[in-house]
Design a protein around this motif. Structure first.
Motif, PDB file in Angstrom:
ATOM      1  N   GLN A  13      31.249  36.682  41.409  1.00  0.00           N
ATOM      2  CA  GLN A  13      31.829  35.283  41.059  1.00  0.00           C
ATOM      3  C   GLN A  13      31.411  35.549  39.454  1.00  0.00           C
ATOM      4  OE1 GLN A  13      29.936  31.947  43.000  1.00  0.00           O
ATOM      5  NE2 GLN A  13      31.942  31.327  43.678  1.00  0.00           N
TER       6      GLN A  13
ATOM      7  N   ASP B 295      41.011  35.912  43.317  1.00  0.00           N
ATOM      8  CA  ASP B 295      41.086  34.723  43.618  1.00  0.00           C
ATOM      9  C   ASP B 295      42.389  34.122  43.020  1.00  0.00           C
ATOM     10  OD1 ASP B 295      39.246  31.600  42.860  1.00  0.00           O
ATOM     11  OD2 ASP B 295      40.862  31.947  44.348  1.00  0.00           O
TER      12      ASP B 295
ATOM     13  N   SER C 281      36.120  36.186  42.175  1.00  0.00           N
ATOM     14  CA  SER C 281      36.458  35.102  41.849  1.00  0.00           C
ATOM     15  C   SER C 281      35.829  34.374  40.810  1.00  0.00           C
ATOM     16  CB  SER C 281      36.318  34.090  43.077  1.00  0.00           C
ATOM     17  OG  SER C 281      34.824  34.259  43.311  1.00  0.00           O
TER      18      SER C 281
END
Lengths: 249, 189
Positions: free
Chosen positions: A18, A130, A208
């Motif tokens: 992330q 994502d 993401s």
């Protein structure tokens, strides 16, 4: 060796990454894909050193050639030629990935396959970016591509499943991308006949953006809930494969 | 198919283990050599090589004596003396092992594979460690048991930690007499 390779890939391994960013550009996405390709090449023993080190070697070879243009060392050696070919191939893939990511084409999945042919894979790596649509704006500063790259490399280089790899002889690396069939692209070639062999479970990397975006009002693109058939997605293959080399000292 | 042959066991003595571990620490910094199935860069600077040879002989002595606890390489800026990177190798010695002990059994190939994995991971840190753009120097710190006298040409030192750092733990290898864990700390940008 065959049994060990199958066992190695029988369980799905993954790494979620992330980034504290609310958006990304084509160059960043392409850089992340290239990072994975480069790490795969190194950790699967297809290249003698990480690309960062090999790129520095290229500069040393160029300097050596300038000093002694008639010698057999420098760029004239076999290893040097293979190194140059490798770096040129990676550059070509990178440029075409940047072009693809900067276009309007919706890219669903990236697949990296190692094997002598695409139908005899030894292992595979799958990258998902994502694709969900976010409703809020966080006004976060956009981090440098290099910062994001290094974060990804850190995660993968310290993931035991990613680095604990069976090494095998030099083989080919193939790059696939999953796109709608009607996508208007030229460099990547459609491979409607390609399907990854079921016994090979790809190592999955899910990339993401900022976690607050997921917690916000978050709608998936309608196409994400449909199957490949419904959205008419097929694999496209890079027309060049990557072949590493062994160092001869 | 999976092999059924049993890997040949190697008998690991205290001295043998010390040799293996000292050799691991010997590989590091310009000339390419093949070792552990890897291409490794080795220094060809005479002064540096001589310095490292001396360090290596101390290391072997302390490994056999089982008095070494850590080996630390501190990389700091030449101009500001700020510590930028810190490599720490924790050494855990089997204190019950001595010259007369029954050798431990572990295939040498397995130990060398573990060492290979550690070195590959160390080399791979170039992909995520911040680039160091300033001229740097390095210092070697050895943590030993308290009762060991400070050898000639050595001096006591502080830990030289990195301020505002991130630490990454790396792999380890084990000869069953000496276990070496590796970690790197670096300055968070």
């Amino acid at each position: 060796v065959m049994a060990a390779s199958l066992l190695d890939d029988a369980v799905t391994h993954r790494q979620d990454v992330q980034f504290e960013s609310e958006k990304w550009d084509g160059e960043t996405k392409a850089a992340l894909v290239m990072n994975v390709i480069q790490l795969v090449l190194y950790h699967r023993h297809q290249i003698p050193s990480p690309i960062e080190i090999l790129t520095r070697e290229k500069s040393l070879l160029a300097a050596s050639d300038e000093k002694s243009p008639n010698s057999k060392a420098g760029f004239k050696s076999q290893s040097a030629k293979r190194l140059m070919h490798l770096l040129e191939s990676l550059d070509e893939i990178n440029l075409n990935l940047i072009s693809l990511f900067n276009s309007d084409i919706d890219l669903y999945e990236i697949l990296i396959v190692l094997g002598s042919t695409v139908f005899s894979p030894k292992c595979a790596y799958c990258i998902h970016f994502d694709r969900s649509q976010h409703q809020i704006v966080l006004n976060l500063p956009f981090p440098k591509t290099q910062v994001i790259s290094r974060q990804l490399m850190l995660k993968l280089a310290t993931n035991d499943d990613f680095v604990a790899c069976q090494s095998f002889p030099l083989t080919n690396l193939f790059l696939f991308i999953k796109l709608p069939r009607c996508s208007d692209i030229s460099w990547f070639l459609p491979r409607q006949d390609f399907k990854l062999k079921s016994h090979v479970k790809p190592f999955t990397i899910d990339i993401s953006l900022h976690p607050d975006l997921k917690r916000s009002q978050n709608k998936l693109s309608p196409a994400d809930t449909l199957s490949d058939q419904d959205t008419d997605l097929i694999w496209f293959q890079a027309p060049i494969s990557i072949k590493g080399y062994k160092d001869k000292v | 198919m999976a092999g059924s042959a049993t890997a040949a066991k190697s008998k690991i003595t205290l001295k043998g283990s010390a040799e293996i571990v000292a050799e691991f620490f010997d590989f590091g910094i310009n000339r390419k050599e093949q070792k552990y199935g890897l291409t490794l860069w080795v220094s060809n600077d005479e002064q540096l090589t001589d310095y490292l040879k001396k360090i290596n002989s101390y290391l072997k002595e302390w490994l056999v004596a089982k008095t070494i606890q850590k080996l630390v390489i501190v990389i700091s800026s030449l101009d500001t003396q700020e510590v930028i990177e810190r490599w720490q190798f924790d050494v855990v010695c089997d204190k019950t092992s001595d010259d007369d002990s029954k050798p431990k059994e572990k295939p040498l190939s397995q130990i060398q594979n573990e060492i290979k994995d550690v070195i590959r991971q160390i080399v791979a840190t170039v992909t995520f460690l911040p680039l160091i753009e300033s001229t740097c120097v390095f210092d070697l710190l050895i943590y030993t048991d308290k009762d060991l006298d400070t050898p000639e040409n050595w001096e006591e030192s502080g830990p030289r930690f990195v301020v505002n750092s991130q630490e990454v733990r790396l792999k380890s290898f084990n000869t069953l007499i000496h276990k070496v864990d590796a970690a790197v700390s670096y300055k968070l940008n």
